[in-house]
Motif scaffolding. Structure first.
Motif, short mmCIF file in Angstrom:
data_model
loop_
_atom_site.label_atom_id
_atom_site.label_comp_id
_atom_site.label_asym_id
_atom_site.label_seq_id
_atom_site.Cartn_x
_atom_site.Cartn_y
_atom_site.Cartn_z
N GLU A 205 0.82 -1.21 0.00
CA GLU A 205 0.00 0.00 0.00
C GLU A 205 0.86 1.26 0.00
OE1 GLU A 205 -3.30 0.39 -0.41
OE2 GLU A 205 -3.21 -1.77 -0.84
N GLU A 206 1.96 1.22 0.73
CA GLU A 206 2.87 2.36 0.76
C GLU A 206 3.45 2.64 -0.61
OE1 GLU A 206 7.16 3.74 2.71
OE2 GLU A 206 6.28 1.79 3.24
N LYS A 208 2.22 1.79 -3.51
CA LYS A 208 1.17 2.26 -4.42
C LYS A 208 1.02 3.77 -4.32
CE LYS A 208 -1.68 -1.95 -4.56
NZ LYS A 208 -2.99 -2.56 -4.17
N GLY A 209 1.18 4.30 -3.11
CA GLY A 209 1.07 5.73 -2.91
C GLY A 209 2.31 6.49 -3.34
N LEU A 210 3.46 5.85 -3.29
CA LEU A 210 4.72 6.51 -3.62
C LEU A 210 5.00 6.59 -5.11
CD1 LEU A 210 7.16 5.09 -0.90
CD2 LEU A 210 6.33 7.43 -1.10
N PRO A 212 3.26 5.84 -9.08
CA PRO A 212 2.08 5.47 -9.87
C PRO A 212 2.23 4.18 -10.68
CG PRO A 212 3.24 7.35 -10.85
CD PRO A 212 3.83 7.12 -9.49
N ASN A 215 1.44 -0.04 -8.84
CA ASN A 215 0.21 -0.82 -8.76
C ASN A 215 0.01 -1.70 -9.99
OD1 ASN A 215 -2.26 -1.62 -7.49
ND2 ASN A 215 -3.35 -0.31 -8.92
#
Length: 282
Positions: A205-206, A208-210, A212, A215
């Motif tokens: 999840e980390e 995915k946020g850092l 693009p 994912n």
């Protein structure tokens, strides 16, 4: 929660593998009304010799009873590799090692014999990593080709994180996506084995946020415990370098992996690497 995570991982894996198989490759007509790529659920069920309802429930991540023989039929229908079969069985039958306590101190201990191997691989950049892809050891050649990991805080010495976060790695690897895919396939193999370790989901999840691109690449990643790929690097000082990446599991009480970058025999990579290391000593 752990069981739910395992079943969701199983669901995601089955969907991804089903979408990657063309109907013609298994002797089925392509048709004109397919809304999504790959096989339909009922087609996988037909190929595996199971009911469409049962397979749908399995792919939806429902907590249903499964057997090894049926899973083997599904693995054949989805054309899974040996590593992918192990991943499927680990998730569906809960045969992974579970939420084993992860000791950072234990994982970072490199035996004298392994340290000796690192030193002897003078012109083969080599990295030792733990089951979370945390970098716990490297040799001088690796520090010259990649970066000096000793200058990074311990919590940042994670190969997956570095591939997506540090621009040096994207500039270095000409075939960056192939480079990343190899490590993600290893990471997914670990994920299937330790799916109940909540660290993996938090880390994913980390990332995915850092970044693009993470994912999509994670969803499309394969499963391989030892990918063997040819990588082309464009080093800032040495120029074009070609390496074969070989990943080996280190036998013993600690779950360590040895990633060796061997200079391609039909290139001048080894000469360049020697020159690069000599220049640093001057």
């Amino acid at each position: 929660m752990a069981n739910q995570t395992r079943l969701q991982a199983l669901s995601d894996f089955l969907k991804a593998r089903r979408a990657s198989i063309s109907p013609s490759s298994v002797g089925l007509p392509e048709g004109t009304r397919r809304r999504t790529p790959g096989l339909r659920r009922e087609e996988v069920a037909q190929l595996a010799g199971v009911s469409s309802t049962w397979y749908t429930w399995l792919e939806q991540g429902r907590d249903i009873k499964v057997s090894s023989s049926v899973l083997d039929c599904i693995a054949t229908a989805l054309k899974l590799t040996n590593d992918e079969r192990k991943y499927l069985f680990a998730l569906a039958l809960e045969t992974g090692t579970g939420n084993v306590l992860f000791q950072q101190e234990e994982s970072s201990v490199i035996s004298p014999s392994l340290q000796k191997i690192l030193q002897e691989l003078k012109t083969c950049p080599t990295i030792i990593s733990d089951r979370r892809c945390g970098i716990v050891g490297w040799n001088e050649a690796a520090a010259h080709v990649f970066l000096d990991f000793s200058k990074l805080p311990i919590e940042e010495r994670n190969m997956i994180r570095l591939l997506f976060v540090r621009k040096e790695f994207r500039r270095l690897a000409v075939n960056w996506e192939q480079f990343v895919s190899g490590y993600l396939s290893i990471f997914r193999a670990y994920y299937g084995q330790y799916v109940e370790d909540r660290w993996y989901d938090e880390f994913i999840e980390e990332l995915k946020g850092l970044h693009p691109a993470f994912n999509e690449m994670w969803e499309q990643s394969r499963v391989s415990s030892a990918p063997d790929v040819l990588l082309e690097f464009r080093h800032a000082k040495a120029g074009k370098m070609l390496f074969h990446l070989t990943s080996l599991q280190v036998q013993g009480s600690t779950d360590l992996r040895c990633s060796i970058y061997t200079p391609a025999a039909d290139s001048n990579t080894e000469i360049k690497l020697k020159q690069l290391m000599e220049q640093h000593k001057e």
